[in-house]
Design a protein around this motif. Sequence first.
Motif, PDB file in Angstrom:
ATOM      1  N   UNK A   1       0.847  -1.180   0.000  1.00 32.60           N
ATOM      2  CA  UNK A   1       0.000   0.000   0.000  1.00 32.60           C
ATOM      3  C   UNK A   1       0.889   1.239   0.000  1.00 32.60           C
ATOM      4  N   UNK A   2       0.588   2.181  -0.881  1.00 39.33           N
ATOM      5  CA  UNK A   2       1.317   3.446  -0.931  1.00 39.33           C
ATOM      6  C   UNK A   2       0.405   4.551  -0.407  1.00 39.33           C
ATOM      7  N   UNK A   3       0.901   5.339   0.543  1.00 43.58           N
ATOM      8  CA  UNK A   3       0.161   6.516   0.996  1.00 43.58           C
ATOM      9  C   UNK A   3       0.406   7.625  -0.029  1.00 43.58           C
ATOM     10  N   UNK A   4      -0.646   8.094  -0.672  1.00 45.97           N
ATOM     11  CA  UNK A   4      -0.498   9.041  -1.773  1.00 45.97           C
ATOM     12  C   UNK A   4      -0.349  10.477  -1.341  1.00 45.97           C
ATOM     13  N   UNK A   5       0.473  10.710  -0.327  1.00 41.60           N
ATOM     14  CA  UNK A   5       0.697  12.060   0.192  1.00 41.60           C
ATOM     15  C   UNK A   5       2.025  12.066   0.925  1.00 41.60           C
ATOM     16  N   UNK A   6       2.766  13.157   0.788  1.00 37.41           N
ATOM     17  CA  UNK A   6       4.086  13.237   1.411  1.00 37.41           C
ATOM     18  C   UNK A   6       4.032  13.686   2.865  1.00 37.41           C
ATOM     19  N   UNK A   7       2.858  14.005   3.394  1.00 30.11           N
ATOM     20  CA  UNK A   7       2.776  14.523   4.751  1.00 30.11           C
ATOM     21  C   UNK A   7       2.012  13.654   5.721  1.00 30.11           C
ATOM     22  N   UNK A   8       1.911  12.364   5.435  1.00 33.15           N
ATOM     23  CA  UNK A   8       1.106  11.480   6.277  1.00 33.15           C
ATOM     24  C   UNK A   8       1.886  10.265   6.754  1.00 33.15           C
ATOM     25  N   UNK A   9       3.199  10.424   6.874  1.00 36.01           N
ATOM     26  CA  UNK A   9       4.047   9.302   7.270  1.00 36.01           C
ATOM     27  C   UNK A   9       3.763   8.769   8.660  1.00 36.01           C
ATOM     28  N   UNK A  10       3.180   9.585   9.525  1.00 37.26           N
ATOM     29  CA  UNK A  10       2.885   9.126  10.885  1.00 37.26           C
ATOM     30  C   UNK A  10       1.908   7.951  10.898  1.00 37.26           C
ATOM     31  N   UNK A  11       1.159   7.788   9.816  1.00 35.57           N
ATOM     32  CA  UNK A  11       0.175   6.708   9.750  1.00 35.57           C
ATOM     33  C   UNK A  11       0.766   5.390   9.248  1.00 35.57           C
ATOM     34  N   UNK A  12       1.996   5.431   8.745  1.00 37.57           N
ATOM     35  CA  UNK A  12       2.528   4.245   8.076  1.00 37.57           C
ATOM     36  C   UNK A  12       2.572   3.023   8.990  1.00 37.57           C
ATOM     37  N   UNK A  13       3.243   3.133  10.125  1.00 38.33           N
ATOM     38  CA  UNK A  13       3.419   1.967  10.996  1.00 38.33           C
ATOM     39  C   UNK A  13       2.099   1.448  11.560  1.00 38.33           C
ATOM     40  N   UNK A  14       1.234   2.307  12.128  1.00 37.16           N
ATOM     41  CA  UNK A  14      -0.041   1.764  12.634  1.00 37.16           C
ATOM     42  C   UNK A  14      -0.909   1.169  11.530  1.00 37.16           C
ATOM     43  N   UNK A  15      -0.860   1.751  10.338  1.00 37.79           N
ATOM     44  CA  UNK A  15      -1.650   1.210   9.237  1.00 37.79           C
ATOM     45  C   UNK A  15      -1.094  -0.138   8.792  1.00 37.79           C
ATOM     46  N   UNK A  16       0.220  -0.261   8.732  1.00 36.15           N
ATOM     47  CA  UNK A  16       0.832  -1.530   8.340  1.00 36.15           C
ATOM     48  C   UNK A  16       0.479  -2.635   9.336  1.00 36.15           C
ATOM     49  N   UNK A  17       0.516  -2.293  10.611  1.00 31.56           N
ATOM     50  CA  UNK A  17       0.162  -3.300  11.630  1.00 31.56           C
ATOM     51  C   UNK A  17      -1.302  -3.707  11.503  1.00 31.56           C
ATOM     52  N   UNK A  18      -2.164  -2.743  11.232  1.00 24.86           N
ATOM     53  CA  UNK A  18      -3.597  -3.031  11.173  1.00 24.86           C
ATOM     54  C   UNK A  18      -3.980  -3.817   9.927  1.00 24.86           C
ATOM     55  N   UNK A  19      -3.350  -3.513   8.810  1.00 29.18           N
ATOM     56  CA  UNK A  19      -3.752  -4.119   7.534  1.00 29.18           C
ATOM     57  C   UNK A  19      -2.943  -5.372   7.200  1.00 29.18           C
ATOM     58  N   UNK A  20      -1.763  -5.528   7.828  1.00 23.19           N
ATOM     59  CA  UNK A  20      -0.950  -6.713   7.598  1.00 23.19           C
ATOM     60  C   UNK A  20      -0.232  -6.712   6.260  1.00 23.19           C
ATOM     61  N   UNK A  21       0.041  -5.520   5.731  1.00 24.28           N
ATOM     62  CA  UNK A  21       0.776  -5.387   4.470  1.00 24.28           C
ATOM     63  C   UNK A  21       1.835  -4.298   4.625  1.00 24.28           C
ATOM     64  N   UNK A  22       2.886  -4.351   3.799  1.00 23.55           N
ATOM     65  CA  UNK A  22       3.834  -3.240   3.798  1.00 23.55           C
ATOM     66  C   UNK A  22       3.136  -1.951   3.360  1.00 23.55           C
ATOM     67  N   UNK A  23       3.392  -0.878   4.078  1.00 22.39           N
ATOM     68  CA  UNK A  23       2.837   0.433   3.747  1.00 22.39           C
ATOM     69  C   UNK A  23       4.008   1.379   3.489  1.00 22.39           C
TER      70      UNK A  23
END
Length: 224
Positions: free
Chosen positions: A181-203
């Motif tokens: 999963x790619x976050x389509x914004x350069x200012x939302x990196x804080x969500x990467x780790x919690x989203x990866x843990x929740x979705x079970x995919x590399x973010x």
Amino acid sequence: MGTHLVHSEILVINPTSSPAIGHKVGAGVDDIGRKNPSARIIVETMTAGPAGIKTQQDIDDAARLVLDRVRRHPDGIAVVACFADPGVAAVRGHFPAARILGCGEQAIREASRGGRRYGILSLSPGAAVRHRLMARILGVEACYLGSVPLSDNPMDASWHPGIAPLLQSAASLKTMGAAAIVIGCAGMGAFRDPLARAIGLPVIDPLESAVTQALRIGNATTAM
């Protein structure tokens, strides 16, 4: 007056005039800097730029500012902190030797490495056309599954979605078969780790992806 860079420094350009967006980009860069304490990373906001990157006109206006910034000080390594990569192609066209990276292109390269299929969390429905074009230009369109929007409106300086809409959209991409999963914004990196843990995919956070690659380039240059 812009900051003059030496070859081992990295300039991260916020192509908007928004201090709030600049703050989010700066926070992301600070996180990267803590993992790379010897790195010299400078964040610069284009105060004459658009308030946000929402339209093609915004992209074009920001591109001119990025080109002018690199023209004035072409040394060092530059990262454009916007998923639309305004000015990256223009800089390469005018200065073939320039070392410039776009967050969007670098995130897509990382997501599609090894033929991995990926999807993008998009800030608006209309961005999907641009995302597909980016994948086509990079030669990885077969890996691109699609973009799922978080909102009907692109992010402005005050918009902050929380993790719930990201998780919902990421779940849709996972159902479509995305392996990353790619976050389509350069200012939302804080969500990467919690989203990866929740979705079970590399973010993939595009800012981290691009700045990390810039660090690799800088380290290789210093070692020469």
